[in-house]
Design a protein around this motif. Structure first.
Motif, PDB file in Angstrom:
ATOM      1  N   ARG A 101       0.856  -1.180   0.000  1.00  0.00           N
ATOM      2  CA  ARG A 101       0.000   0.000   0.000  1.00  0.00           C
ATOM      3  C   ARG A 101       0.891   1.228   0.000  1.00  0.00           C
ATOM      4  O   ARG A 101       1.752   1.366   0.858  1.00  0.00           O
ATOM      5  N   LEU A 102       0.683   2.105  -0.974  1.00  0.00           N
ATOM      6  CA  LEU A 102       1.462   3.334  -1.064  1.00  0.00           C
ATOM      7  C   LEU A 102       0.911   4.335  -0.051  1.00  0.00           C
ATOM      8  O   LEU A 102      -0.241   4.725  -0.118  1.00  0.00           O
ATOM      9  N   ILE A 103       1.760   4.758   0.890  1.00  0.00           N
ATOM     10  CA  ILE A 103       1.356   5.685   1.927  1.00  0.00           C
ATOM     11  C   ILE A 103       1.761   7.108   1.566  1.00  0.00           C
ATOM     12  O   ILE A 103       0.979   8.039   1.703  1.00  0.00           O
ATOM     13  N   ASN A 104       2.983   7.278   1.097  1.00  0.00           N
ATOM     14  CA  ASN A 104       3.491   8.607   0.771  1.00  0.00           C
ATOM     15  C   ASN A 104       4.449   8.491  -0.413  1.00  0.00           C
ATOM     16  O   ASN A 104       5.211   7.539  -0.503  1.00  0.00           O
ATOM     17  N   TYR A 105       4.410   9.482  -1.316  1.00  0.00           N
ATOM     18  CA  TYR A 105       5.303   9.484  -2.477  1.00  0.00           C
ATOM     19  C   TYR A 105       5.827  10.900  -2.687  1.00  0.00           C
ATOM     20  O   TYR A 105       5.058  11.858  -2.708  1.00  0.00           O
ATOM     21  N   ASN A 106       7.143  11.026  -2.828  1.00  0.00           N
ATOM     22  CA  ASN A 106       7.784  12.307  -3.079  1.00  0.00           C
ATOM     23  C   ASN A 106       8.528  12.198  -4.403  1.00  0.00           C
ATOM     24  O   ASN A 106       9.605  11.604  -4.471  1.00  0.00           O
ATOM     25  N   ALA A 107       7.964  12.754  -5.456  1.00  0.00           N
ATOM     26  CA  ALA A 107       8.556  12.644  -6.787  1.00  0.00           C
ATOM     27  C   ALA A 107       9.823  13.472  -6.925  1.00  0.00           C
ATOM     28  O   ALA A 107      10.720  13.119  -7.687  1.00  0.00           O
ATOM     29  N   MET A 108       9.898  14.580  -6.199  1.00  0.00           N
ATOM     30  CA  MET A 108      11.077  15.445  -6.311  1.00  0.00           C
ATOM     31  C   MET A 108      12.333  14.755  -5.782  1.00  0.00           C
ATOM     32  O   MET A 108      13.410  14.894  -6.348  1.00  0.00           O
ATOM     33  N   GLN A 109      12.210  14.017  -4.698  1.00  0.00           N
ATOM     34  CA  GLN A 109      13.364  13.329  -4.119  1.00  0.00           C
ATOM     35  C   GLN A 109      13.468  11.882  -4.562  1.00  0.00           C
ATOM     36  O   GLN A 109      14.463  11.224  -4.287  1.00  0.00           O
ATOM     37  N   GLY A 110      12.459  11.364  -5.238  1.00  0.00           N
ATOM     38  CA  GLY A 110      12.483   9.989  -5.706  1.00  0.00           C
ATOM     39  C   GLY A 110      12.349   8.984  -4.584  1.00  0.00           C
ATOM     40  O   GLY A 110      13.036   7.974  -4.569  1.00  0.00           O
ATOM     41  N   ARG A 111      11.446   9.247  -3.630  1.00  0.00           N
ATOM     42  CA  ARG A 111      11.256   8.370  -2.484  1.00  0.00           C
ATOM     43  C   ARG A 111       9.793   8.012  -2.341  1.00  0.00           C
ATOM     44  O   ARG A 111       8.915   8.757  -2.741  1.00  0.00           O
ATOM     45  N   ALA A 112       9.556   6.847  -1.720  1.00  0.00           N
ATOM     46  CA  ALA A 112       8.190   6.410  -1.447  1.00  0.00           C
ATOM     47  C   ALA A 112       8.147   5.656  -0.136  1.00  0.00           C
ATOM     48  O   ALA A 112       9.135   5.025   0.266  1.00  0.00           O
ATOM     49  N   LEU A 113       7.005   5.725   0.530  1.00  0.00           N
ATOM     50  CA  LEU A 113       6.757   4.963   1.751  1.00  0.00           C
ATOM     51  C   LEU A 113       5.657   3.970   1.441  1.00  0.00           C
ATOM     52  O   LEU A 113       4.560   4.352   1.011  1.00  0.00           O
ATOM     53  N   LEU A 114       5.944   2.688   1.628  1.00  0.00           N
ATOM     54  CA  LEU A 114       4.993   1.621   1.345  1.00  0.00           C
ATOM     55  C   LEU A 114       4.710   0.845   2.619  1.00  0.00           C
ATOM     56  O   LEU A 114       5.610   0.623   3.434  1.00  0.00           O
ATOM     57  N   ARG A 115       3.467   0.403   2.794  1.00  0.00           N
ATOM     58  CA  ARG A 115       3.130  -0.481   3.896  1.00  0.00           C
ATOM     59  C   ARG A 115       3.052  -1.891   3.336  1.00  0.00           C
ATOM     60  O   ARG A 115       2.297  -2.154   2.410  1.00  0.00           O
ATOM     61  N   VAL A 116       3.862  -2.791   3.882  1.00  0.00           N
ATOM     62  CA  VAL A 116       3.978  -4.155   3.369  1.00  0.00           C
ATOM     63  C   VAL A 116       3.711  -5.142   4.500  1.00  0.00           C
ATOM     64  O   VAL A 116       3.739  -4.767   5.672  1.00  0.00           O
ATOM     65  N   PRO A 117       3.474  -6.422   4.185  1.00  0.00           N
ATOM     66  CA  PRO A 117       3.302  -7.425   5.239  1.00  0.00           C
ATOM     67  C   PRO A 117       4.601  -7.621   6.026  1.00  0.00           C
ATOM     68  O   PRO A 117       5.696  -7.445   5.482  1.00  0.00           O
ATOM     69  N   PRO A 118       4.506  -8.005   7.302  1.00  0.00           N
ATOM     70  CA  PRO A 118       5.712  -8.159   8.125  1.00  0.00           C
ATOM     71  C   PRO A 118       6.677  -9.238   7.634  1.00  0.00           C
ATOM     72  O   PRO A 118       7.876  -9.168   7.901  1.00  0.00           O
ATOM     73  N   ARG A 119       6.182 -10.222   6.919  1.00  0.00           N
ATOM     74  CA  ARG A 119       7.069 -11.307   6.468  1.00  0.00           C
ATOM     75  C   ARG A 119       7.858 -10.970   5.203  1.00  0.00           C
ATOM     76  O   ARG A 119       8.715 -11.732   4.769  1.00  0.00           O
ATOM     77  N   MET A 120       7.573  -9.837   4.578  1.00  0.00           N
ATOM     78  CA  MET A 120       8.249  -9.442   3.342  1.00  0.00           C
ATOM     79  C   MET A 120       9.614  -8.837   3.653  1.00  0.00           C
ATOM     80  O   MET A 120       9.743  -7.986   4.520  1.00  0.00           O
ATOM     81  N   THR A 121      10.644  -9.275   2.932  1.00  0.00           N
ATOM     82  CA  THR A 121      12.006  -8.801   3.174  1.00  0.00           C
ATOM     83  C   THR A 121      12.352  -7.661   2.222  1.00  0.00           C
ATOM     84  O   THR A 121      11.601  -7.344   1.299  1.00  0.00           O
ATOM     85  N   LYS A 122      13.525  -7.063   2.454  1.00  0.00           N
ATOM     86  CA  LYS A 122      13.982  -5.948   1.613  1.00  0.00           C
ATOM     87  C   LYS A 122      14.183  -6.387   0.165  1.00  0.00           C
ATOM     88  O   LYS A 122      13.807  -5.675  -0.767  1.00  0.00           O
TER      89      LYS A 122
END
Length: 94
Positions: free
Chosen positions: A12-33
């Motif tokens: 789930r996309l929580i926050n996206y900053n196009a200028m800095q090229g960053r995003a905050l995603l909410r993922v399941p706890p079992r998902m790795t980097k």
């Protein structure tokens, strides 16, 4: 016959900053980097530079009724902070 595997993990996309090229995603706890990076790379064709994760514990909530107090806990989740390779700039051309 070609076998196609669909992912059973959702982001789930929580926050996206196009200028800095960053995003905050909410993922399941079992998902790795590495799974987050491969998911974005293979499904959405997004080049990812860096992935940082943070485990968040669910909050305890209380519901007060007439006769009793009910307590329950919300689900645990993981935040994934993703940095993309190319920074996109927004132009104000008319």
């Amino acid at each position: 016959m070609v076998q196609v595997y669909f992912p059973n993990m959702f982001m789930r996309l929580i926050n996206y900053n196009a200028m800095q090229g960053r995003a905050l995603l909410r993922v399941p706890p079992r998902m790795t980097k590495t799974e987050v990076k491969e998911y974005l790379k293979k499904i959405y064709n997004v080049p990812v530079t860096r992935v940082m994760t943070e485990n968040v514990l669910g909050k305890w909530k209380r519901l007060y009724g007439r006769r009793k107090l009910v307590t329950f806990k919300r689900r645990n989740y993981k935040n994934a902070y993703v940095k993309f390779e190319s920074q996109r700039t927004v132009s104000s051309e008319k």
